[in-house]
Every structure is written in structure tokens, then in C-alpha cells.
Design a protein around this motif. Structure first.
Motif, PDB file in Angstrom:
ATOM      1  N   VAL A   1     -29.122 -17.291  62.254  1.00  0.00           N
ATOM      2  CA  VAL A   1     -28.626 -18.436  63.133  1.00  0.00           C
ATOM      3  C   VAL A   1     -29.054 -19.933  62.740  1.00  0.00           C
ATOM      4  O   VAL A   1     -30.601 -20.646  62.416  1.00  0.00           O
ATOM      5  N   GLY A   2     -28.450 -20.984  61.530  1.00  0.00           N
ATOM      6  CA  GLY A   2     -29.184 -22.292  61.123  1.00  0.00           C
ATOM      7  C   GLY A   2     -27.972 -23.410  61.619  1.00  0.00           C
ATOM      8  O   GLY A   2     -26.779 -22.913  61.474  1.00  0.00           O
ATOM      9  N   VAL A   3     -28.303 -24.812  61.979  1.00  0.00           N
ATOM     10  CA  VAL A   3     -27.932 -25.909  61.064  1.00  0.00           C
ATOM     11  C   VAL A   3     -27.659 -26.676  61.082  1.00  0.00           C
ATOM     12  O   VAL A   3     -28.660 -27.075  60.463  1.00  0.00           O
ATOM     13  N   MET A   4     -26.617 -26.775  60.336  1.00  0.00           N
ATOM     14  CA  MET A   4     -26.786 -27.646  58.864  1.00  0.00           C
ATOM     15  C   MET A   4     -25.901 -29.011  59.104  1.00  0.00           C
ATOM     16  O   MET A   4     -24.758 -28.736  59.578  1.00  0.00           O
ATOM     17  N   LEU A   5     -26.402 -30.248  58.509  1.00  0.00           N
ATOM     18  CA  LEU A   5     -25.773 -31.726  58.712  1.00  0.00           C
ATOM     19  C   LEU A   5     -25.438 -32.052  57.384  1.00  0.00           C
ATOM     20  O   LEU A   5     -26.327 -31.389  56.030  1.00  0.00           O
ATOM     21  N   VAL A   6     -25.089 -32.590  57.434  1.00  0.00           N
ATOM     22  CA  VAL A   6     -24.305 -33.387  54.816  1.00  0.00           C
ATOM     23  C   VAL A   6     -24.818 -34.474  55.981  1.00  0.00           C
ATOM     24  O   VAL A   6     -24.983 -35.655  56.464  1.00  0.00           O
TER      25      VAL A   6
ATOM     26  N   VAL B   1     -30.258 -27.760  55.803  1.00  0.00           N
ATOM     27  CA  VAL B   1     -30.458 -27.786  57.261  1.00  0.00           C
ATOM     28  C   VAL B   1     -31.665 -28.176  58.039  1.00  0.00           C
ATOM     29  O   VAL B   1     -32.868 -29.036  57.632  1.00  0.00           O
ATOM     30  N   ILE B   2     -30.886 -28.058  59.165  1.00  0.00           N
ATOM     31  CA  ILE B   2     -31.849 -29.001  59.629  1.00  0.00           C
ATOM     32  C   ILE B   2     -32.602 -28.276  61.420  1.00  0.00           C
ATOM     33  O   ILE B   2     -33.332 -28.905  61.959  1.00  0.00           O
ATOM     34  N   ALA B   3     -32.405 -27.210  61.407  1.00  0.00           N
ATOM     35  CA  ALA B   3     -32.782 -26.032  62.782  1.00  0.00           C
ATOM     36  C   ALA B   3     -32.277 -25.140  62.262  1.00  0.00           C
ATOM     37  O   ALA B   3     -31.525 -24.997  61.987  1.00  0.00           O
ATOM     38  N   ALA B   4     -33.534 -23.942  62.782  1.00  0.00           N
ATOM     39  CA  ALA B   4     -33.005 -22.481  62.942  1.00  0.00           C
ATOM     40  C   ALA B   4     -33.471 -21.512  63.326  1.00  0.00           C
ATOM     41  O   ALA B   4     -34.514 -22.332  64.140  1.00  0.00           O
ATOM     42  N   SER B   5     -33.068 -20.760  63.978  1.00  0.00           N
ATOM     43  CA  SER B   5     -33.536 -19.691  64.816  1.00  0.00           C
ATOM     44  C   SER B   5     -34.950 -18.428  64.252  1.00  0.00           C
ATOM     45  O   SER B   5     -35.266 -18.774  65.500  1.00  0.00           O
ATOM     46  N   ASP B   6     -35.045 -19.162  63.149  1.00  0.00           N
ATOM     47  CA  ASP B   6     -36.365 -19.002  62.386  1.00  0.00           C
ATOM     48  C   ASP B   6     -36.701 -19.967  61.306  1.00  0.00           C
ATOM     49  O   ASP B   6     -36.168 -20.431  60.841  1.00  0.00           O
ATOM     50  N   GLU B   7     -38.155 -19.670  60.699  1.00  0.00           N
ATOM     51  CA  GLU B   7     -38.263 -20.465  59.756  1.00  0.00           C
ATOM     52  C   GLU B   7     -39.270 -19.072  58.089  1.00  0.00           C
ATOM     53  O   GLU B   7     -39.686 -19.716  57.503  1.00  0.00           O
TER      54      GLU B   7
ATOM     55  N   LEU C   1     -34.199 -19.854  54.836  1.00  0.00           N
ATOM     56  CA  LEU C   1     -33.979 -21.031  54.657  1.00  0.00           C
ATOM     57  C   LEU C   1     -33.657 -20.955  53.395  1.00  0.00           C
ATOM     58  O   LEU C   1     -33.177 -22.642  52.922  1.00  0.00           O
ATOM     59  N   GLU C   2     -33.743 -20.380  52.385  1.00  0.00           N
ATOM     60  CA  GLU C   2     -33.362 -20.304  51.291  1.00  0.00           C
ATOM     61  C   GLU C   2     -32.156 -20.206  51.124  1.00  0.00           C
ATOM     62  O   GLU C   2     -31.248 -21.058  50.419  1.00  0.00           O
ATOM     63  N   LEU C   3     -31.241 -19.305  51.744  1.00  0.00           N
ATOM     64  CA  LEU C   3     -30.010 -19.092  51.879  1.00  0.00           C
ATOM     65  C   LEU C   3     -29.342 -20.521  52.658  1.00  0.00           C
ATOM     66  O   LEU C   3     -27.966 -20.453  51.675  1.00  0.00           O
ATOM     67  N   PHE C   4     -30.095 -21.260  53.321  1.00  0.00           N
ATOM     68  CA  PHE C   4     -29.464 -22.754  53.356  1.00  0.00           C
ATOM     69  C   PHE C   4     -29.662 -23.542  52.546  1.00  0.00           C
ATOM     70  O   PHE C   4     -28.412 -24.086  51.542  1.00  0.00           O
ATOM     71  N   SER C   5     -30.551 -23.015  51.976  1.00  0.00           N
ATOM     72  CA  SER C   5     -30.352 -24.791  50.761  1.00  0.00           C
ATOM     73  C   SER C   5     -29.641 -24.029  49.508  1.00  0.00           C
ATOM     74  O   SER C   5     -29.240 -25.383  48.812  1.00  0.00           O
ATOM     75  N   ILE C   6     -29.352 -22.602  48.985  1.00  0.00           N
ATOM     76  CA  ILE C   6     -28.957 -23.010  48.093  1.00  0.00           C
ATOM     77  C   ILE C   6     -27.033 -23.361  48.352  1.00  0.00           C
ATOM     78  O   ILE C   6     -26.099 -23.371  47.485  1.00  0.00           O
ATOM     79  N   GLN C   7     -27.079 -23.419  49.589  1.00  0.00           N
ATOM     80  CA  GLN C   7     -25.084 -23.751  49.946  1.00  0.00           C
ATOM     81  C   GLN C   7     -25.005 -25.522  49.782  1.00  0.00           C
ATOM     82  O   GLN C   7     -24.276 -25.898  50.495  1.00  0.00           O
ATOM     83  N   HIS C   8     -25.820 -26.229  49.024  1.00  0.00           N
ATOM     84  CA  HIS C   8     -25.261 -27.087  48.687  1.00  0.00           C
ATOM     85  C   HIS C   8     -24.255 -26.967  47.195  1.00  0.00           C
ATOM     86  O   HIS C   8     -23.116 -28.383  47.478  1.00  0.00           O
TER      87      HIS C   8
ATOM     88  N   CYS D   1     -20.586 -22.311  54.567  1.00  0.00           N
ATOM     89  CA  CYS D   1     -20.578 -23.442  54.509  1.00  0.00           C
ATOM     90  C   CYS D   1     -20.115 -24.784  53.990  1.00  0.00           C
ATOM     91  O   CYS D   1     -19.800 -25.693  54.746  1.00  0.00           O
ATOM     92  N   VAL D   2     -20.304 -24.711  52.864  1.00  0.00           N
ATOM     93  CA  VAL D   2     -20.066 -25.384  51.870  1.00  0.00           C
ATOM     94  C   VAL D   2     -18.535 -25.972  51.724  1.00  0.00           C
ATOM     95  O   VAL D   2     -17.710 -26.483  52.145  1.00  0.00           O
ATOM     96  N   GLU D   3     -17.398 -24.185  52.000  1.00  0.00           N
ATOM     97  CA  GLU D   3     -15.958 -24.114  52.602  1.00  0.00           C
ATOM     98  C   GLU D   3     -15.649 -24.885  53.329  1.00  0.00           C
ATOM     99  O   GLU D   3     -14.438 -25.148  53.669  1.00  0.00           O
TER     100      GLU D   3
END
Length: 242
Positions: free
Chosen positions: A44-49, A57-63, A68-75, A80-82
Motif C-alpha cells: 500500500v502507498g499514499v501519494m500526495l499531489v 509517494v509520501i508513505a508506503a507499507s514497505d520501502e 517505490l518505482e511503481l509509485f514514481s512512474i505514476q507522474h 492513481c493519475v486517473e
């Protein structure tokens, strides 16, 4: 501890943030872990705009790097973008189904390579304001039940409350801000009462009752209606004498 008890514990933690000095990142990390327990998901991850409309990404269930790469590519692409753009939750996205991942094939391929089979994205919003997205990943193609969906939305709401509360504390004293807002509302209500009392040639008690009834009948907040009366946006003759 039962699922209901764990969910209640998460909510209590959020309530504690309203009165205690707390570390937002630590709280959200803990909440992400709670999500994995309550919803039987792998990550699980929490992403802020940010101010430019980009998710981070601001927090995740693991590092782990894979997560983290899956979150970072969602720019640029990803559920999440949609979800952030239209404020609509996207649940049970099978990463092997092209129809479900048509808008973000690159993200889907990376997620599958990382070992995930399904993903969910929930907006973190208060009324019409979306501040971020909660992203969940599962390693099994197991859709959410109706109860799972309610729990997931509740946890996203808890995260939203914590983030907005933190922003309030950062930008000023919460108690003073609440007091000033309450005083401002009270002043405008008194002004509206005076306008109606003069129009009706009656007491302020009857004027207040008329305001309150009109607000309830038209599903308006009392302060909002009072501002409209004071600003002349609503004719006092439109408000029925009680």
C-alpha cells in the motif's frame, strides 16, 4: 484482534492526531501497514499531489525498490493519475487484462514484473477537494468484496483527515483558526438576523428561526445563507416569516 477492532484502532489513531503533536509520515506508514492487514493486500502507498498537479509517494507499507518505482512512474500514467484527475475510485484492476489497463500499459507491465496481479486506487478527498490517492497492490487476483471496498474507502478517508489536519497545524494554530472562523460566522449570522428583523418588524429570535427554517428547507448551511442575505444575493422577501 478482529478486523473491526483493527479498523476502529486506525480510526482512533486518526482522532488522536487532531489533538496531539504527531509525525505525519510515521502515522501514514502505520496506516499503510494497517491496510495490508485489514484488506489482505501485499503493498500500500499514499501519494500526495504537489502544486503542479504531480503525484508523489509520501508513505508506503514497505520501502522495497520495486514498490517505490511503481509509485514514481505514476507522474504521467497509472491508475492513481486517473483517479486523481476525476476523483473516482478504481478497484479490482486485473493487471493482465488489457481492457482494464489500456490507459497505462507501461505501469501494468512494471507492476506484473514486480509480482503483482491486481491493483486498486482510491481518491483521498474531502468534499470536492482531492489531495492525493491511496494505491493498493495484491499478488492474487482476488477482487474486493463490498465490505473490503467500504473498509478501503474508510482508510483513505482517515489518511485524508490526518493530512489536512497536519496542513492546518503547519499553517497556523488550529484552535485559533477554529475560533476565528466561528466568530466570523457568528457575526454574519447576527447581521442577517438584523436585516430580517428590520424587514419583518419583529424580534431577532423570530428572524433567526426564519433563517434556520429556510436553510434547512433549501439544504443550505446557516452561515452560507446568512452571507447571501447580507450580500444581497437573496431577497429577504424570499424567506418565509416563521
Amino acid at each position: 484482534m478482529t478486523r473491526e477492532e483493527r479498523l476502529l484502532s486506525a480510526v482512533i489513531d486518526a482522532v488522536d492526531t487532531l489533538v496531539d503533536d504527531y509525525d505525519l509520515i510515521d502515522f501514514l506508514q502505520t496506516l499503510c501497514h494497517r491496510c495490508t492487514e485489514l484488506l489482505d493486500v501485499a503493498a500500500v502507498g499514499v501519494m500526495l499531489v504537489d502544486q503542479g498537479g504531480k503525484l508523489h509517494v509520501i508513505a508506503a507499507s514497505d520501502e522495497h525498490t520495486r514498490l517505490l518505482e511503481l509509485f514514481s512512474i505514476q507522474h504521467d500514467e497509472g491508475p492513481c493519475v486517473e483517479t486523481y484527475r476525476d476523483g473516482t475510485a478504481r478497484l479490482d484492476i486485473d493487471l493482465d487484462e488489457p481492457d482494464r489497463t489500456a490507459g497505462f500499459p507501461g505501469f501494468a507491465e512494471r507492476a506484473r514484473h514486480a509480482g503483482f496481479a491486481i491493483t486498486h486506487a482510491l481518491p483521498m478527498r474531502l468534499r470536492e477537494r482531492t489531495v492525493g490517492v491511496m494505491n493498493l497492490f495484491g499478488t492474487r487476483r482476488q477482487p474486493f468484496t463490498e465490505t473490503d471496498s467500504r473498509v478501503a474507502h474508510a482508510l483513505a478517508d482517515v489518511a485524508t483527515i490526518a493530512i489536512l489536519q497536519h496542513r492546518t497545524l503547519v499553517h497556523g494554530n488550529l484552535e485559533q483558526a477554529q475560533l476565528q472562523a466561528a466568530l466570523s460566522s457568528r457575526i454574519v449570522i447576527e447581521q442577517a438576523k438584523g436585516i430580517l428583523a428590520e424587514h419583518w418588524q419583529t424580534g431577532v429570535d423570530e428572524a433567526f428561526e426564519g433563517l434556520r427554517r429556510h436553510a434547512r428547507a433549501h439544504k443550505l448551511g446557516l452561515t452560507r445563507l446568512s452571507r447571501q442575505v447580507v450580500a444581497g444575493e437573496i431577497d429577504s422577501t424570499d424567506i418565509q416569516h416563521p
